[in-house]
Design a protein around this motif. Structure first.
Motif, PDB file in Angstrom:
ATOM      1  N   SER B   4       0.838  -1.207   0.000  1.00 33.55           N
ATOM      2  CA  SER B   4       0.000   0.000   0.000  1.00 33.55           C
ATOM      3  C   SER B   4       0.872   1.256   0.000  1.00 33.55           C
ATOM      4  O   SER B   4       0.492   2.263  -0.624  1.00 33.55           O
ATOM      5  CB  SER B   4      -0.961  -0.008   1.184  1.00 33.55           C
ATOM      6  OG  SER B   4      -0.284  -0.296   2.358  1.00 33.55           O
ATOM      7  N   HIS B   7       1.912   1.814  -3.552  1.00 40.46           N
ATOM      8  CA  HIS B   7       0.809   2.314  -4.390  1.00 40.46           C
ATOM      9  C   HIS B   7       0.533   3.797  -4.120  1.00 40.46           C
ATOM     10  O   HIS B   7       0.302   4.561  -5.047  1.00 40.46           O
ATOM     11  CB  HIS B   7      -0.464   1.498  -4.139  1.00 40.46           C
ATOM     12  CG  HIS B   7      -0.330   0.057  -4.522  1.00 40.46           C
ATOM     13  ND1 HIS B   7       0.194  -0.333  -5.734  1.00 40.46           N
ATOM     14  CD2 HIS B   7      -0.634  -1.076  -3.867  1.00 40.46           C
ATOM     15  CE1 HIS B   7       0.209  -1.652  -5.792  1.00 40.46           C
ATOM     16  NE2 HIS B   7      -0.283  -2.130  -4.679  1.00 40.46           N
ATOM     17  N   ILE B   8       0.582   4.169  -2.847  1.00 38.28           N
ATOM     18  CA  ILE B   8       0.339   5.579  -2.496  1.00 38.28           C
ATOM     19  C   ILE B   8       1.484   6.444  -3.040  1.00 38.28           C
ATOM     20  O   ILE B   8       1.249   7.521  -3.584  1.00 38.28           O
ATOM     21  CB  ILE B   8       0.174   5.737  -0.962  1.00 38.28           C
ATOM     22  CG1 ILE B   8      -1.131   5.071  -0.509  1.00 38.28           C
ATOM     23  CG2 ILE B   8       0.171   7.208  -0.546  1.00 38.28           C
ATOM     24  CD1 ILE B   8      -1.266   4.848   0.976  1.00 38.28           C
ATOM     25  N   ASN B  11       1.067   6.863  -6.724  1.00 33.13           N
ATOM     26  CA  ASN B  11      -0.043   7.772  -7.039  1.00 33.13           C
ATOM     27  C   ASN B  11       0.343   9.229  -6.793  1.00 33.13           C
ATOM     28  O   ASN B  11      -0.068  10.125  -7.544  1.00 33.13           O
ATOM     29  CB  ASN B  11      -1.282   7.395  -6.206  1.00 33.13           C
ATOM     30  CG  ASN B  11      -2.525   8.054  -6.746  1.00 33.13           C
ATOM     31  OD1 ASN B  11      -2.746   8.070  -7.959  1.00 33.13           O
ATOM     32  ND2 ASN B  11      -3.314   8.630  -5.873  1.00 33.13           N
ATOM     33  N   ARG B  14       2.447  10.202  -9.678  1.00 33.28           N
ATOM     34  CA  ARG B  14       1.594  10.369 -10.855  1.00 33.28           C
ATOM     35  C   ARG B  14       0.840  11.705 -10.800  1.00 33.28           C
ATOM     36  O   ARG B  14       0.693  12.392 -11.801  1.00 33.28           O
ATOM     37  CB  ARG B  14       0.600   9.200 -10.887  1.00 33.28           C
ATOM     38  CG  ARG B  14      -0.259   9.135 -12.103  1.00 33.28           C
ATOM     39  CD  ARG B  14      -0.852   7.780 -12.325  1.00 33.28           C
ATOM     40  NE  ARG B  14      -1.554   7.252 -11.165  1.00 33.28           N
ATOM     41  CZ  ARG B  14      -2.189   6.083 -11.154  1.00 33.28           C
ATOM     42  NH1 ARG B  14      -2.199   5.341 -12.228  1.00 33.28           N
ATOM     43  NH2 ARG B  14      -2.805   5.649 -10.077  1.00 33.28           N
ATOM     44  N   GLU B  15       0.400  12.069  -9.597  1.00 32.45           N
ATOM     45  CA  GLU B  15      -0.301  13.348  -9.435  1.00 32.45           C
ATOM     46  C   GLU B  15       0.616  14.506  -9.819  1.00 32.45           C
ATOM     47  O   GLU B  15       0.204  15.410 -10.544  1.00 32.45           O
ATOM     48  CB  GLU B  15      -0.768  13.497  -7.980  1.00 32.45           C
ATOM     49  CG  GLU B  15      -1.466  14.827  -7.734  1.00 32.45           C
ATOM     50  CD  GLU B  15      -2.024  14.965  -6.332  1.00 32.45           C
ATOM     51  OE1 GLU B  15      -1.716  14.114  -5.471  1.00 32.45           O
ATOM     52  OE2 GLU B  15      -2.766  15.938  -6.117  1.00 32.45           O
ATOM     53  N   ARG B  18       1.049  14.537 -13.586  1.00 31.49           N
ATOM     54  CA  ARG B  18      -0.148  14.971 -14.327  1.00 31.49           C
ATOM     55  C   ARG B  18      -0.516  16.424 -14.037  1.00 31.49           C
ATOM     56  O   ARG B  18      -1.176  17.060 -14.843  1.00 31.49           O
ATOM     57  CB  ARG B  18      -1.325  14.060 -13.980  1.00 31.49           C
ATOM     58  CG  ARG B  18      -1.031  12.629 -14.371  1.00 31.49           C
ATOM     59  CD  ARG B  18      -2.164  11.983 -15.086  1.00 31.49           C
ATOM     60  NE  ARG B  18      -1.759  10.665 -15.520  1.00 31.49           N
ATOM     61  CZ  ARG B  18      -2.521   9.601 -15.455  1.00 31.49           C
ATOM     62  NH1 ARG B  18      -3.749   9.697 -14.975  1.00 31.49           N
ATOM     63  NH2 ARG B  18      -2.097   8.445 -15.888  1.00 31.49           N
ATOM     64  N   ASP B  19      -0.111  16.896 -12.863  1.00 31.95           N
ATOM     65  CA  ASP B  19      -0.365  18.311 -12.564  1.00 31.95           C
ATOM     66  C   ASP B  19       0.733  19.184 -13.154  1.00 31.95           C
ATOM     67  O   ASP B  19       0.890  20.340 -12.777  1.00 31.95           O
ATOM     68  CB  ASP B  19      -0.493  18.526 -11.052  1.00 31.95           C
ATOM     69  CG  ASP B  19      -1.849  18.094 -10.543  1.00 31.95           C
ATOM     70  OD1 ASP B  19      -2.746  17.871 -11.380  1.00 31.95           O
ATOM     71  OD2 ASP B  19      -2.026  17.971  -9.316  1.00 31.95           O
ATOM     72  N   VAL B  87      -9.535   6.392   1.005  1.00 26.62           N
ATOM     73  CA  VAL B  87      -8.251   5.670   1.145  1.00 26.62           C
ATOM     74  C   VAL B  87      -8.167   5.050   2.544  1.00 26.62           C
ATOM     75  O   VAL B  87      -7.922   3.858   2.701  1.00 26.62           O
ATOM     76  CB  VAL B  87      -7.051   6.619   0.903  1.00 26.62           C
ATOM     77  CG1 VAL B  87      -5.734   5.925   1.215  1.00 26.62           C
ATOM     78  CG2 VAL B  87      -7.049   7.107  -0.538  1.00 26.62           C
ATOM     79  N   PHE B  97       0.022   5.800   4.884  1.00 29.43           N
ATOM     80  CA  PHE B  97      -0.360   6.900   4.003  1.00 29.43           C
ATOM     81  C   PHE B  97       0.714   7.995   4.018  1.00 29.43           C
ATOM     82  O   PHE B  97       1.149   8.472   2.961  1.00 29.43           O
ATOM     83  CB  PHE B  97      -1.714   7.467   4.454  1.00 29.43           C
ATOM     84  CG  PHE B  97      -2.170   8.635   3.652  1.00 29.43           C
ATOM     85  CD1 PHE B  97      -2.714   8.455   2.396  1.00 29.43           C
ATOM     86  CD2 PHE B  97      -2.038   9.926   4.136  1.00 29.43           C
ATOM     87  CE1 PHE B  97      -3.119   9.541   1.631  1.00 29.43           C
ATOM     88  CE2 PHE B  97      -2.431  11.012   3.386  1.00 29.43           C
ATOM     89  CZ  PHE B  97      -2.985  10.816   2.137  1.00 29.43           C
TER      90      PHE B  97
END
Lengths: 313, 258
Positions: B4, B7-8, B11, B14-15, B18-19, B87, B97
């Motif tokens: 996990s 994955h966090i 992500n 990726r944010e 993409r931003d 989440v 997290f």
């Protein structure tokens, strides 16, 4: 087995500059939900519905009390893999596509890769987003986001699903679809706990409901039990457009539609009305006792709560 | 690593991508190529010195700005937008997290630094038409810059776990500025007397000592970095980042997500 057992769950926020003033958001709540039930958690805005759901999801910590899900302590990590949650007015990572979002949540829920791919396809079909699965969520409407939200809540095939205002932001067709979906979840043996202030949804879907107001439980029971109060009135419907003078003389409430007449009379007047219809050769369609609607029950409970509060002050 | 967390972290990376966070690379490339062309025309013999100084300072500053401005929103933005609810209602622990977010941001900065490093070496090649052994020292400066980023990321995350993005930005940026003058603060503490000495010494050791990570000038002059400093900075950065991250976890573990 009980799906949800809430044991005196309570939340008091500390407010004010020094955080010393207590503000109760939820009074000790005791509630039990059976496995396979659709349970409605009703209350007006600000009643404590969302606080209860956040407590159950471990997003806020209780001032006292605890809960058990599927016979295990709510803090047990294995329990979380068996629960799904749709928050109120959900907002998701808008730089992701619907497919990517479900993939991410599938990974976090521990769904194995092989199964995940198949499950995502299935969910996208189920919530009607298959054709837009490659579109970034920032381009989605409120209703579409709600569908994604429902999808992520059931993606990992949980036994227990919590929905916070699931119909919010949906058009009538969308609402109908969500109702059907909840019904389907029940058929699959899942337990659904959902909060709403839309009583018609609760009446159509729930096995049992709880009513909460100002953080306190005000009513609890099966829909039939709560709405079974016969107010000593009977509804009579017959075919035709005319009102026999003998019925008119009873002073009944009368509603004429295209080719039917509906009157609401006292129970002790029903024989007289039936005799009058026979005499006039009018066709009786139905004769049913008037039941209290959930809305009436709800409003009465809240009014009672307000009155009690005013008298105490 | 727990899956996990990975994955966090992915992500979060990726944010950032993409931003369009990596668009800063365009500004960096323009700045560096402009500078390389300019110094190539106006300076004699010191082109390399100027390019290394300017290039590495830009790498550091661009990274610090990204670390602060993404870091301050890592937790607070998730709470504000309620993306966190879906989440944390899964089998994800709060500390996972926080650690995932930290690694995602750190990863973004490493990738960003990697591309900027290519730019620095390209500019170096442009002005000197060849690479020499001493140019390898630039890697050491880049390593220290990355260590610096780890500290800043953890501090931004710490502030983000209890404060608003605006206040977090102010706190993190202030600490960066004060930390850049930590040696001066220590010098001042040594000269002070009484309670001022105690306060200044406390502050000097509490703020991150970023001045120890700044080896840009010495590397530009082709002076090697002592092995002891490498070890010292590595241990210091990891310890400082781990402490700040533990603070963030501790605060976040008991925070109500209203």
């Amino acid at each position: 087995m009980l799906a949800i057992e809430i044991l005196g769950l309570e939340k008091t926020y500390k407010v004010g500059f020094w955080r010393k003033r207590p503000k109760p958001a939820l009074r000790p709540l005791h509630l039990q939900v059976e496995e396979g039930e659709i349970f409605g958690f009703l209350g007006p805005n600000g009643a404590g519905k969302t606080t209860t759901l956040k407590l159950l999801m471990g997003l806020v910590f209780p001032s006292a009390g605890s809960a058990r899900f599927l016979g295990k302590a709510w803090t047990d990590p294995t329990v979380k893999a068996q629960t799904g949650f749709l928050p109120e007015q959900p907002y998701f990572y808008d730089y992701l596509t619907a497919h990517e979002l479900l993939e991410y949540y599938g990974q976090l829920s521990g769904v194995p890769a092989k199964q995940r791919k198949q499950r995502i396809e299935q969910i996208l079909q189920q919530v009607g987003l298959h054709d837009v699965q490659g579109v970034q969520l920032r381009k989605f409407s409120k209703g579409m986001l709600q569908r994604v939200g429902i999808g992520q809540a059931i993606l990992h095939d949980p036994k227990l699903v919590f929905f916070d205002e699931p119909m919010s932001g949906l058009d009538p067709i969308g609402r109908r679809e969500v109702r059907d979906l909840m019904d389907q979840l029940k058929q699959e043996g899942k337990t659904v706990f959902f909060s709403t202030h839309i009583l018609s949804d609760a009446e159509a879907l729930c096995d049992r409901v709880a009513i909460i107001h100002k953080g306190e439980l005000r009513g609890l029971g099966a829909i039939e039990d709560l709405t079974s109060t016969v107010r000593g009135k009977v509804e009579v419907i017959w075919q035709g457009t005319q009102m026999p003078p003998s019925i008119k003389a009873l002073g009944a409430e009368c509603h004429v539609a295209a080719d039917t007449v509906r009157v609401i009379i006292d129970e002790n007047q029903q024989d007289a009305v039936i005799d009058a219809l026979r005499r006039e050769r009018l066709r009786l369609i139905s004769l049913t006792p008037v039941r209290t609607s959930l809305e009436t029950y709800f409003v009465e409970k809240l009014r009672h709560a307000e009155t009690t509060a005013a008298t105490t002050v | 690593m727990k899956t996990s967390i990975a994955h966090i972290a992915y992500n979060t990376f990726r944010e950032a991508v993409r931003d369009r966070v990596l668009y800063n690379l365009i500004a960096f490339a323009l700045l560096l190529s402009g500078a390389a062309i300019l110094v190539g025309q106006i300076s004699i013999e010191i082109e390399k010195l100027v390019v290394i100084n300017l290039g590495l300072t830009a790498v550091s500053l661009f990274g610090v700005v990204i670390a602060i401005f993404i870091g301050i929103g890592l937790v607070s933005k998730e709470i504000e937008k309620r993306t966190l609810y879906t989440v944390l209602s899964r089998p994800v622990r709060r500390w996972e997290f926080i650690v995932g977010k930290f690694l995602g941001l750190a990863g973004t900065l490493v990738v960003n630094t990697f591309f900027m490093a290519i730019g620095v070496f390209a500019a170096l090649f442009y002005v000197s038409h060849k690479f020499v052994h001493a140019d390898g020292l630039v890697f050491m400066a880049l390593y220290f810059i990355i260590l610096e980023f780890l500290i800043i990321c953890s501090l931004a995350l710490l502030f983000s776990s209890f404060s608003s993005p605006l206040l977090s930005a102010v706190f993190a940026f202030s600490l960066f500025v004060i930390g850049s003058f930590a040696e001066d603060l220590r010098g001042f503490a040594a000269m002070a007397h009484g309670i001022t000495r105690w306060l200044a010494t406390g502050a000097a050791y509490l703020v991150p000592n970023f001045s120890a990570f700044n080896v840009i000038t010495s590397i530009a002059h082709e002076q090697p970095v002592a092995g002891q400093l490498i070890l010292q900075n590595t241990v210091y950065a990891l310890f400082y980042a781990a402490t700040a991250l533990s603070g963030a976890v501790l605060i976040f573990e008991y925070r109500d997500l209203k």
